[in-house]
Design a protein around this motif. Structure first.
Motif: not given
Length: 381
Positions: A37-40, A159-165
């Motif tokens: 999601i973050l990459l997109a 999910a985005l929150s986890y991707a941003l640690l």
């Protein structure tokens, strides 16, 4: 619209996350999908997602069957809901636009089915208003569409929150209050018509609109956290640039069956310091067909504000490219009808050189969004 260049959006499968409600940071599916999601959202600002199948999810057949039932009602039945409440009920053709062009579409708005009128200045919460002739089955489908879309948006944000640690406290705060976000978020159905179907007559208070001044939806970015879109036919176009220029290329999204198109929103772009893109987009109508779309606008809680220490307020801490993108967001633009420019825009909004700016000391996000929706209403057609 017969020829167009397409944009190949990433397709992300959210089904596994929607069937697992755990909030465990060690959930590898959550982390992996969050990275996709973050990459997109970093690269394009949009993606398509599949949210599942079966009785517990919303299918295109259900959703657009309900839309057909709604828009096929007599005009008088639809118009009876037009002014029942703020952001509830019917929107007549030409009655809304984010720019100077007439948007050749009709629409219908609703929200959380549990909403009731409240008296603290939050106009985004109100009971839904459906035409009396609209079937209860279709009402249930549209209310399910709102709640299911909210769950999808909440899952994407988590999910985005986890991707941003989990480093972004503003996203974490939005994730922590999903019920508050769902309560003020907005669902809409739009039916787009060939431009020639916009009535051009000499009735009082109507003006003749040249064909070139018509569009499905004017170019804009979305104001909130995320926007979820369902449609059966192409029409949505994403710009190659953050502002319209001579080099802008408009690329059409080809929707996939039973999938949401997901756009990053202005507020999400702001609180991620421009990492997430809020893509400039528009809707172009077909010359021969009627097109229907479902749009869900997901917002942060009503009393949220843009953080006072946010880096966008110190532009020297941003790259020039990121600053230009953030400065081009529709959230910061005055989108009122040119006929109403210069009139009072509310005591809590600063208007400077035609741009609407946040006054962070006075305005909550919810109050500001109410003002933004009022600014795109059109009454002179």
């Amino acid at each position: 619209m017969t020829e167009f260049e397409t944009v190949d959006l990433p397709v992300i499968n959210l089904h596994v996350l929607l069937t697992d409600s755990s909030d465990n940071s060690n959930n590898q599916d959550l982390i992996d999908i969050g990275k996709q999601i973050l990459l997109a959202l970093e690269s394009v600002g949009a993606f398509q997602c599949f949210a599942g199948s079966g009785d517990s999810t919303l299918t295109d057949v259900q959703l657009f069957g309900a839309a057909d039932g709604l828009f096929s009602l007599d005009e008088s039945a639809k118009q009876a809901t037009a002014n029942a409440a703020f952001l509830r009920g019917y929107i007549g053709m030409g009655r809304e636009s984010g720019g100077a062009a007439v948007e050749v579409k009709e629409g219908f708005s609703w929200g959380s089915h549990s909403n009731k009128q409240i008296n603290n200045g939050n106009k985004l919460q109100y009971s839904n208003v459906f035409p009396s002739a609209f079937s209860s089955k279709h009402v249930s489908i549209l209310e399910e569409a709102h709640s299911f879309s909210a769950r999808v948006a909440q899952t994407i944000l988590r999910a985005l929150s986890y991707a941003l640690l989990n480093e972004n406290s503003a996203i974490a705060a939005c994730c922590a209050a999903p019920n508050e976000s769902e309560a003020i978020s907005l669902s809409r159905l739009f039916r787009y018509y060939p431009y020639a179907q916009f009535p051009n007559n000499s009735q009082k208070n109507q003006r003749v609109v040249p064909h070139k001044d018509r569009i499905g939806s004017s170019h804009h970015t979305d104001w909130g956290l995320l926007t979820l879109i369902r449609s059966l036919e192409p029409g949505l176009q994403i710009a190659s640039t953050s502002a319209v220029s001579e080099t802008t290329v408009w690329r059409t999204v080809v929707p996939r069956k039973d999938c949401f198109i997901v756009n990053g929103g202005d507020y999400l772009s702001i609180i991620t310091n421009g990492v997430v893109r809020s893509p400039l987009h528009r809707v172009v109508n077909s010359d021969s067909r009627v097109r229907t779309s479902f749009v869900f606008f997901y917002y942060p809680p009503f009393n949220t504000t843009v953080p006072r220490d946010f880096k966008f307020l110190q532009s020297d801490q941003l790259s020039e490219e990121a600053f230009d993108r953030l400065n081009s967001l529709s959230l910061f633009k005055d989108q009122r009808d040119v006929a109403f420019k210069g009139k009072a825009n509310g005591t809590n909004i600063i208007v400077e050189n035609g741009d609407v700016l946040f006054d962070l000391k006075k305005v909550s996000f919810g109050q500001y969004i109410c003002s933004k929706w009022e600014s795109v209403a059109r009454f002179n057609y």
